[in-house]
Scaffold this motif. Structure first.
Motif, PDB file in Angstrom:
ATOM      1  N   ILE A  80      61.689  32.428  45.620  1.00 32.93           N
ATOM      2  CA  ILE A  80      62.489  33.611  45.276  1.00 32.93           C
ATOM      3  C   ILE A  80      63.967  33.249  45.180  1.00 32.93           C
ATOM      4  CG2 ILE A  80      63.234  35.903  46.048  1.00 32.93           C
ATOM      5  CD1 ILE A  80      60.506  36.265  47.331  1.00 32.93           C
ATOM      6  N   ASN A  81      64.427  32.403  46.092  1.00 35.69           N
ATOM      7  CA  ASN A  81      65.826  31.986  46.093  1.00 35.69           C
ATOM      8  C   ASN A  81      66.208  31.248  44.811  1.00 35.69           C
ATOM      9  OD1 ASN A  81      68.428  31.650  47.213  1.00 35.69           O
ATOM     10  ND2 ASN A  81      67.894  29.620  47.948  1.00 35.69           N
ATOM     11  N   ASN A  82      65.244  30.506  44.237  1.00 36.64           N
ATOM     12  CA  ASN A  82      65.493  29.781  42.994  1.00 36.64           C
ATOM     13  C   ASN A  82      65.353  30.659  41.752  1.00 36.64           C
ATOM     14  OD1 ASN A  82      65.988  27.278  44.242  1.00 36.64           O
ATOM     15  ND2 ASN A  82      63.808  26.803  44.349  1.00 36.64           N
ATOM     16  N   LEU A  83      64.656  31.810  41.894  1.00 32.90           N
ATOM     17  CA  LEU A  83      64.400  32.664  40.734  1.00 32.90           C
ATOM     18  C   LEU A  83      65.404  33.797  40.589  1.00 32.90           C
ATOM     19  CD1 LEU A  83      60.485  32.996  40.813  1.00 32.90           C
ATOM     20  CD2 LEU A  83      61.869  31.593  39.265  1.00 32.90           C
ATOM     21  N   VAL A  84      65.868  34.319  41.695  1.00 29.77           N
ATOM     22  CA  VAL A  84      66.762  35.476  41.638  1.00 29.77           C
ATOM     23  C   VAL A  84      68.124  35.123  42.219  1.00 29.77           C
ATOM     24  CG1 VAL A  84      64.847  37.102  41.791  1.00 29.77           C
ATOM     25  CG2 VAL A  84      65.990  36.354  43.875  1.00 29.77           C
ATOM     26  N   ASN A  85      69.097  35.868  41.870  1.00 28.78           N
ATOM     27  CA  ASN A  85      70.467  35.593  42.294  1.00 28.78           C
ATOM     28  C   ASN A  85      70.855  36.477  43.484  1.00 28.78           C
ATOM     29  OD1 ASN A  85      72.994  34.381  42.225  1.00 28.78           O
ATOM     30  ND2 ASN A  85      73.819  35.865  40.769  1.00 28.78           N
ATOM     31  N   TRP A  86      70.097  36.366  44.575  1.00 30.02           N
ATOM     32  CA  TRP A  86      70.407  37.096  45.797  1.00 30.02           C
ATOM     33  C   TRP A  86      71.135  36.136  46.733  1.00 30.02           C
ATOM     34  CZ3 TRP A  86      64.878  39.487  46.687  1.00 30.02           C
ATOM     35  CH2 TRP A  86      64.656  40.475  45.709  1.00 30.02           C
TER      36      TRP A  86
END
Length: 255
Positions: free
Chosen positions: A197-203
């Motif tokens: 998720i960290n690599n896919l979204v910019n959170w």
């Protein structure tokens, strides 16, 4: 609590599980360094840039490669979680421990400390094998011996701590669900899900919970010093909260 720690260490030292884990750790590290390969599950481009892949590795390159490959260890060390606390819950023998004089808070804290110490020792062996394998391959140090050994010790501490944070959360899952399967699956799935998720979204905030990637980046000095404490404080806070909740939950469990 000291007696509980001694009892658990005795039980660990008289079972096959910890020795099989040790053997796998040594073999895995030796293969990485002898074959000059990088394994791992959560290896990023900025991490790989720290490894000199041209020509023959130095001992320092071997430590970097072992650091990059160390994400596999969290799955290998599930055996420590199962042996230390999971088995007691699956067999419900934790009830005998809790009526033997130890408090429930001491029970949780002692289990976490035992796992942390075992993980740290195994990781020291992991990096020690890296150095020995490099020496047997007639490799140069690459840096001064003092710097190499300091890096090895610091990296061992950082990786052991961040693995233990995940295991601390797994203790909470185990106590709340009484399921060794659920807690073991959590250890397997949680790092992968957060990393993906960290690599896919910019959170931006999610990077603080990508514990193993953080451990690797801190060890390889990719994270700037002015941001280092943010990662450490978040991890310490998560650990304190999860251990605290584990104590609250186990205090409210019926024996």
């Amino acid at each position: 609590m000291i007696n509980q720690i001694r009892a658990d260490f005795y039980r660990l030292s008289h079972g096959w599980g910890i020795y099989l884990t040790l053997i796998f750790t040594v073999i895995y590290s030796a293969i990485i360094n002898v074959q000059q390969i990088v394994g791992g599950i959560m290896v990023t481009g900025d991490s790989m840039s720290r490894l000199n892949s041209s020509g023959t590795w130095t001992l320092n390159d071997g430590i970097h490669a072992s650091t990059l490959s160390s994400s596999v260890l969290i799955y290998v060390f599930i055996s420590i979680f199962v042996i230390t606390i999971g088995y007691e819950f699956s067999q419900k023998t934790y009830k005998n421990t809790l009526v033997s004089g130890i408090t429930r808070s001491q029970f949780v804290i002692s289990k976490y400390l035992i796992m942390l110490l075992n993980i740290f020792v195994l990781i020291v062996v992991y990096f020690g094998t890296s150095i020995i394998s490099g020496l047997l391959s007639n490799r140069k140090v690459g840096v001064g011996w003092q710097e190499l050994l300091t890096t090895t010790l610091n990296t061992s501490l950082v990786i052991a701590f961040f693995i233990s944070v995940t295991f601390g959360i797994a203790i909470l899952v185990l106590i709340s669900t009484l399921s060794i399967v659920m807690s073991s699956l959590f250890i397997v799935i949680f790092p992968m899900i957060v990393s993906i998720i960290n690599n896919l979204v910019n959170w931006g905030w999610l990077k603080y919970f990508d514990f193993f990637s953080v451990a690797i980046k801190i060890s390889l000095r990719i994270i700037p010093n002015n941001q280092l404490w943010n990662y450490m404080l978040v991890s310490v806070f998560v650990l304190i909260v999860t251990v605290g909740l584990s104590i609250i939950f186990i205090r409210n469990k019926e024996l």
